[in-house]
Scaffold this motif. Sequence first.
Motif, PDB file in Angstrom:
ATOM      1  N   UNK A 234       0.842  -1.195   0.000  1.00  0.00           N
ATOM      2  CA  UNK A 234       0.000   0.000   0.000  1.00  0.00           C
ATOM      3  C   UNK A 234       0.880   1.247   0.000  1.00  0.00           C
ATOM      4  N   UNK A 235       0.327   2.347  -0.497  1.00  0.00           N
ATOM      5  CA  UNK A 235       1.003   3.650  -0.474  1.00  0.00           C
ATOM      6  C   UNK A 235       0.333   4.463   0.634  1.00  0.00           C
ATOM      7  N   UNK A 254       1.344  13.346   7.008  1.00  0.00           N
ATOM      8  CA  UNK A 254       2.712  12.889   6.773  1.00  0.00           C
ATOM      9  C   UNK A 254       2.948  12.753   5.269  1.00  0.00           C
ATOM     10  N   UNK A 255       4.162  12.430   4.900  1.00  0.00           N
ATOM     11  CA  UNK A 255       4.457  12.084   3.513  1.00  0.00           C
ATOM     12  C   UNK A 255       3.892  10.695   3.222  1.00  0.00           C
ATOM     13  N   UNK A 256       3.837  10.326   1.957  1.00  0.00           N
ATOM     14  CA  UNK A 256       3.357   9.002   1.541  1.00  0.00           C
ATOM     15  C   UNK A 256       4.529   8.028   1.505  1.00  0.00           C
ATOM     16  N   UNK A 257       4.357   6.878   2.158  1.00  0.00           N
ATOM     17  CA  UNK A 257       5.345   5.792   2.097  1.00  0.00           C
ATOM     18  C   UNK A 257       4.801   4.743   1.138  1.00  0.00           C
ATOM     19  N   UNK A 258       5.531   4.489   0.045  1.00  0.00           N
ATOM     20  CA  UNK A 258       5.005   3.649  -1.020  1.00  0.00           C
ATOM     21  C   UNK A 258       5.363   2.170  -0.874  1.00  0.00           C
ATOM     22  N   UNK A 259       4.414   1.337  -1.302  1.00  0.00           N
ATOM     23  CA  UNK A 259       4.598  -0.108  -1.436  1.00  0.00           C
ATOM     24  C   UNK A 259       5.152  -0.757  -0.172  1.00  0.00           C
ATOM     25  N   UNK A 260       4.522  -0.449   0.965  1.00  0.00           N
ATOM     26  CA  UNK A 260       5.024  -0.968   2.234  1.00  0.00           C
ATOM     27  C   UNK A 260       3.864  -1.114   3.210  1.00  0.00           C
ATOM     28  N   UNK A 261       3.667  -2.324   3.733  1.00  0.00           N
ATOM     29  CA  UNK A 261       2.628  -2.543   4.734  1.00  0.00           C
ATOM     30  C   UNK A 261       3.147  -2.307   6.147  1.00  0.00           C
ATOM     31  N   UNK A 262       4.432  -1.955   6.257  1.00  0.00           N
ATOM     32  CA  UNK A 262       5.032  -1.612   7.556  1.00  0.00           C
ATOM     33  C   UNK A 262       5.765  -0.274   7.439  1.00  0.00           C
ATOM     34  N   UNK A 287      -5.522   9.042  11.457  1.00  0.00           N
ATOM     35  CA  UNK A 287      -6.053   8.025  10.557  1.00  0.00           C
ATOM     36  C   UNK A 287      -5.023   7.686   9.486  1.00  0.00           C
ATOM     37  N   UNK A 288      -5.000   6.420   9.085  1.00  0.00           N
ATOM     38  CA  UNK A 288      -4.070   5.936   8.066  1.00  0.00           C
ATOM     39  C   UNK A 288      -4.848   5.677   6.787  1.00  0.00           C
ATOM     40  N   UNK A 289      -4.276   6.120   5.648  1.00  0.00           N
ATOM     41  CA  UNK A 289      -4.971   6.047   4.365  1.00  0.00           C
ATOM     42  C   UNK A 289      -4.051   5.459   3.298  1.00  0.00           C
ATOM     43  N   UNK A 290      -4.668   4.765   2.352  1.00  0.00           N
ATOM     44  CA  UNK A 290      -3.961   4.310   1.154  1.00  0.00           C
ATOM     45  C   UNK A 290      -4.155   5.363   0.075  1.00  0.00           C
ATOM     46  N   UNK A 291      -3.062   5.860  -0.474  1.00  0.00           N
ATOM     47  CA  UNK A 291      -3.106   6.960  -1.443  1.00  0.00           C
ATOM     48  C   UNK A 291      -3.229   6.427  -2.870  1.00  0.00           C
ATOM     49  N   UNK A 292      -4.257   6.875  -3.583  1.00  0.00           N
ATOM     50  CA  UNK A 292      -4.409   6.576  -5.005  1.00  0.00           C
ATOM     51  C   UNK A 292      -4.750   7.867  -5.734  1.00  0.00           C
TER      52      UNK A 292
END
Length: 349
Positions: A234-235, A254-262, A287-292
């Motif tokens: 997830x991103x 925060x910034x987006x952390x890409x392709x990482x579930x941790x 809250x934590x979000x997946x960025x698309x």
Amino acid sequence: ESDTASEISFQLNRHKKTPSIGSHSSDMASVSSVSGSVLSVYSGDFGSVDAQGTVEFALDYDEKNREFQVHVSQCKDLAVVDEKKGRSDPYVKTYLLPDKARMGKRKTSVKKRTVNPIYNEVLRYKIEKMVLLIQKLNLSVWHNDPLGRNSFLGEIEIDLASWDWSNRKLNWYPLKPRSLSAVNGVDHRGVMSLSIKYVPPGSLGKWPKNPPSGEVHIWVKDVKDLLQLRPSGVDSFVKCYVLPDTSKKSYQKTRVIKKDTNPVFNHTIVYDGFHTEDLKDACVELTVWDHEKLTNHFLGGIRLGLGTGLSYGISVDWMDSTQEEVAFWQEMMLAANEWIEGLLPLRSL
């Protein structure tokens, strides 16, 4: 995603009871602020009947329209809910698991006074095939009560990763009792590691008064075991509000952390303008979000506060902190100028 900062105060008009919150933080990234309530798979279940009978349906994926389709045909020999009248008013409901929030529920029409309902309806989900393949389909049958006291009649759960997609025929499946994981409320969304600190006004120096107003410091360290919405991960990013203020002044991310579930964020946010008495009425929502590109998908969150259900004397649904979250917030209130470390499970908000 460059580092930026802004400083605005938390100002409280004690007559209007509407605080204006500000902060200074780093590692900013753009995002849409989409939120919503999440219902349990078994919300509204008031029944005590045993699951019985069968359901006929077929699954298909429309490659052209990128659409998952559940063809619900009919049910047979369902349990009777109202024994005095010998009736059930059944309908079929579907979820994609584990993330009920993202795709939501679909349901058929209600068929009255029958234990052998015929639907011939298609329930549709707009979803990418690779995302679908890491989901499970939960299909359940319910009796519809006019007062909302719906009764669970049975379910089936299908792992879509192992589904034979060449099978587009209608097939019969036995309805089963509810799964233990859903009954027990198991909805693992990951765990957030963070630290918080409260700095009272003037506690760091007498002259000039330092700080001039109280500050809440939030250090988001990392998150473990996020829901994996895609094979690549997830991103993810975290966004923060200090409720009841949901204005742009309160919003930090925060910034987006890409392709990482941790993901490791190591991001600090500071909200100033806090009086000590505000701590019992405010709530920090992370809250934590997946960025698309088109939209962002909710993954889970926490709410740090006293969980009283009240904010400045007004009843609010977001003052709903769990026991762990309340204990974490209380520890911060009692230990001024000290970092309080925590490891809190993400949940549906």
